[in-house]
Design a protein around this motif. Sequence first.
Motif, PDB file in Angstrom:
ATOM      1  N   GLU A  29       0.823  -1.211   0.000  1.00 52.60           N
ATOM      2  CA  GLU A  29       0.000   0.000   0.000  1.00 52.60           C
ATOM      3  C   GLU A  29       0.857   1.261   0.000  1.00 52.60           C
ATOM      4  O   GLU A  29       0.513   2.244  -0.659  1.00 52.60           O
ATOM      5  CB  GLU A  29      -0.961   0.001   1.195  1.00 52.60           C
ATOM      6  CG  GLU A  29      -2.085  -0.984   1.055  1.00 52.60           C
ATOM      7  CD  GLU A  29      -2.934  -0.764  -0.196  1.00 52.60           C
ATOM      8  OE1 GLU A  29      -3.241   0.399  -0.527  1.00 52.60           O
ATOM      9  OE2 GLU A  29      -3.272  -1.756  -0.853  1.00 52.60           O
TER      10      GLU A  29
ATOM     11  N   ASN B 201       2.051   1.686  -3.464  1.00 49.50           N
ATOM     12  CA  ASN B 201       0.975   2.194  -4.307  1.00 49.50           C
ATOM     13  C   ASN B 201       0.782   3.697  -4.122  1.00 49.50           C
ATOM     14  O   ASN B 201       0.602   4.434  -5.097  1.00 49.50           O
ATOM     15  CB  ASN B 201      -0.332   1.453  -4.010  1.00 49.50           C
ATOM     16  CG  ASN B 201      -0.307   0.018  -4.472  1.00 49.50           C
ATOM     17  OD1 ASN B 201       0.554  -0.387  -5.252  1.00 49.50           O
ATOM     18  ND2 ASN B 201      -1.245  -0.775  -3.980  1.00 49.50           N
TER      19      ASN B 201
ATOM     20  N   GLU C 242       1.320   6.604  -6.914  1.00 52.28           N
ATOM     21  CA  GLU C 242       0.243   7.578  -7.184  1.00 52.28           C
ATOM     22  C   GLU C 242       0.755   9.003  -7.062  1.00 52.28           C
ATOM     23  O   GLU C 242       0.439   9.858  -7.899  1.00 52.28           O
ATOM     24  CB  GLU C 242      -0.919   7.384  -6.214  1.00 52.28           C
ATOM     25  CG  GLU C 242      -1.853   6.269  -6.551  1.00 52.28           C
ATOM     26  CD  GLU C 242      -2.988   6.170  -5.529  1.00 52.28           C
ATOM     27  OE1 GLU C 242      -3.447   7.215  -5.031  1.00 52.28           O
ATOM     28  OE2 GLU C 242      -3.388   5.039  -5.229  1.00 52.28           O
TER      29      GLU C 242
END
Length: 98
Positions: free
Chosen positions: A81, A84, A88
Amino acid sequence: MINSITSVQPSQAAGAARSITPAEAQESFKDALSSALNSVNEAQRQSNIATEAMITGKTDNLHQVMIAAEKASITLQTAVEIRNKAVEAYQEMMRMQI
C-alpha cells in the motif's frame, strides 16, 4: 519494524528541513526505505521458519505459527500500500503543469 515519527518535534523537523541538502534527504529516504523493506523481509523469514518448524514437527504451537504468518502478511500488505501511494504521488506530480 517501521519506527514512529511522533518523537520529532515540529520545530526540530522545520529546522532540519532547512539545513538538509537534497543528497542527504535522498540518502535518508533510501535508508528509511531499505530499513522498512528489511523489516518486511525479516517478518516473512520468521513466518517461513515457524511454518517449517510446524511442518517438521519441531513445534506444536499453532498459535505462534499463525501469529507469525499474520504478522508477515500484514507487513507485506502495508509495504504494498505504501508503494501504491508513492507511485500515485509520483504520477500526480508528473501530470502537473509547470
